[in-house]
Design a protein around this motif. Structure first.
Motif, mmCIF file in Angstrom:
data_model
loop_
_atom_site.group_PDB
_atom_site.id
_atom_site.type_symbol
_atom_site.label_atom_id
_atom_site.label_comp_id
_atom_site.label_asym_id
_atom_site.label_seq_id
_atom_site.Cartn_x
_atom_site.Cartn_y
_atom_site.Cartn_z
ATOM 1 N N HIS A 68 -56.927 -22.803 30.222
ATOM 2 C CA HIS A 68 -56.237 -23.795 30.179
ATOM 3 C C HIS A 68 -55.469 -23.876 28.914
ATOM 4 O O HIS A 68 -56.190 -23.643 27.676
ATOM 5 N N ASP A 99 -51.556 -31.883 18.987
ATOM 6 C CA ASP A 99 -52.131 -33.022 19.738
ATOM 7 C C ASP A 99 -52.915 -33.962 19.047
ATOM 8 O O ASP A 99 -53.535 -34.853 19.603
ATOM 9 N N ASN A 102 -53.744 -25.347 25.690
ATOM 10 C CA ASN A 102 -53.456 -26.653 25.022
ATOM 11 C C ASN A 102 -53.129 -26.033 23.630
ATOM 12 O O ASN A 102 -53.356 -25.135 23.195
ATOM 13 N N ALA A 137 -59.823 -25.823 22.182
ATOM 14 C CA ALA A 137 -58.438 -25.459 22.240
ATOM 15 C C ALA A 137 -58.072 -24.160 22.219
ATOM 16 O O ALA A 137 -59.110 -23.339 22.357
#
Length: 477
Positions: free
Chosen positions: A309, A388, A311, A248
């Motif tokens: 990335h 998430d 997230n 993450a």
């Protein structure tokens, strides 16, 4: 027939040091020309070195004897070495040991006052080993040439004026520069050790240690330990341990936010009389909300991870509370709590169940524990704190131990090297009840000795019971 000059016998060849055959002109081993070896000089090695030779050799240079008077019949002046101005390689005056110093009038070999090795007036007393020719710089000052800017130079006066105040964070390299928010010195640019690379904390009844490990570039674990009082005045001890999810974004921030939020929630609810098990449940919910809030921060807060990335930040949590003779544990994820009795002949136990792929396979009866944890998917977690997460399911359990023991709260960076309860008990030092901080350090060292593949965090809570303990009970929700 002419006769060749007989060379002296050689004990070994000058080229290969092999003994030659008598009469050979060349070495049979290496081909060295033995006729080229010079004849042994007619020396006398046993002659005392203090005995001068009887007469100089014919080729020795014969220096003329200096006259005792000059052309005017005036005795020739005697010039001593110290009368010639000069300095040695250290920059000191070539004053002889028996010659008075021109400035002080005293012999250089026997000063009457103390010898100083520093200061502007002690150039003659300095010892310089590797000065470089730098007119007006290191050569003139007697100091080494500095790789970093010399803070004594006038041009760096402004930098000194801007140096950190006493107690502020100072560069570990130059010892004078201020450390910026990115962890680099503003003076020399040296990267500073991160504060979270190794953390320790000890209270009266709990101790915790966290370490970056040997493979990770940062420590994504975090912990919080504290103590408070229940409404009846009895003590309550808290330990929270969080492990950031490496896949993450900003896992280090997630674990720190979760540990802080859970600890603050417990310190607020326990003193007002909330049941410890309910307080643990609420603390996990508060920690989840704190981690969720990180995902809602503006993009500017994530600039340092722009290459990754993005997230939702995520982490796991495990905690323990000792209050009113009860031991309360709570968790989400795969961090664990172990019970290690003080009497090691008594059974040990793991008090938590992992939210992981391996645990699900074992619970479903599809694999035994050895097979499940040998699979490469074993540590894939099925429960975590984060925006998430599919659904937050805090686990809590209450225990009432009837004997003294040690509560071990840890991340998988430790239990990977002591997975079963018996292995964990074997790794815990025998004096852990009396020295929890020492024992926590030893457990972290156990993980590092095993390879240190992950961040390692452990908190230890010595649990004491009264002799008239009324048995044990265990409730799980």
């Amino acid at each position: 027939m002419s006769q060749s000059h007989q060379q002296p016998a050689l004990s070994k060849c000058p080229g290969c040091e092999e003994p030659p055959v008598a009469g050979d002109l060349f070495c049979g081993a290496c081909g060295y020309d033995l006729s080229a070896v010079a004849a042994r000089p007619d020396d006398r090695p046993t002659m005392a070195i203090t005995v001068p030779p009887a007469a100089p050799a014919a080729e020795t240079v014969r220096w003329p004897i200096a006259e005792e008077t000059d052309s005017s019949d005036v005795p020739a002046p005697v010039v001593r070495p110290a009368d010639v101005p000069g300095t040695d390689s250290g920059g000191r005056s070539l004053t002889g040991p028996d010659t008075p110093d021109a400035e002080s009038g005293r012999g250089a070999a026997s000063p009457s006052g103390p010898v100083r090795t520093g200061g502007p007036d002690s150039a003659a007393a300095r010892v310089r080993h590797d000065d470089r020719a730098d007119p007006g710089g290191a050569e003139a000052s007697g100091d080494f040439a500095l790789a970093a800017p010399d803070p004594r130079a006038p041009e760096h006066a402004a930098a000194l004026a801007a140096a950190p105040a006493p107690g502020a964070k100072v560069c570990v390299a130059c010892r004078s520069g201020r450390v910026d928010a990115d962890g680099y010195c503003e003076n020399c640019g040296h990267a500073q050790p991160r504060e979270r690379d190794h953390m320790e904390q000890e209270l009266d009844a709990v101790a915790a240690v966290s370490d970056r490990g040997l493979r990770h570039h940062r420590n994504e674990d975090s912990f919080a330990v504290s103590s408070t009082a229940l409404p009846d005045g009895s003590p309550a001890v808290v330990a929270i341990v969080c492990d950031g999810v490496s896949s993450a974004s900003r896992p280090d921030e997630a674990s720190a936010a979760a540990a802080s939020a859970a600890n603050e929630a417990l310190l607020e609810s326990l003193p007002r009389g909330a049941h410890p098990q309910q307080a643990m449940h609420e603390a996990i919910v508060a920690a989840s909300e704190a981690v969720n809030a990180l995902a809602q921060e503006p993009a500017g807060a994530r600039e340092h991870d722009a290459h990754r990335h993005q997230n939702a930040p995520a982490c796991t949590l495990v905690g323990a509370i000792m209050a009113g003779g009860l031991l309360i544990v709570g968790w989400v994820g795969d961090s664990r709590v172990y019970w290690v009795p003080e009497d090691r002949t008594q059974p040990t136990a793991r008090l938590t169940e992992d939210d992981s792929w391996a645990a699900q396979m074992v619970a479903a009866g599809l694999m035994n524990e050895a097979e499940a944890y040998a699979d490469e998917r074993a540590h894939a977690i099925t429960g975590w704190l984060g925006a998430d997460a599919y659904e937050l399911e805090p686990h809590t359990a209450a225990f009432k131990p009837d004997r003294p023991g040690l509560v071990v709260v840890c991340t998988d960076g430790l239990w990977n090297y002591a997975e079963s309860a018996e292995e964990m008990a074997a790794a815990v030092p025998a004096d852990a009840q009396r020295q929890p901080l020492h024992a926590a350090r030893a457990l972290v060292g156990h993980a590092l000795d095993g390879g240190g593949h992950d961040n390692v965090t452990v908190a230890l809570l010595p649990f004491a019971v009264r002799p008239q303990g009324a048995g044990s009970a265990c409730d799980t929700v």
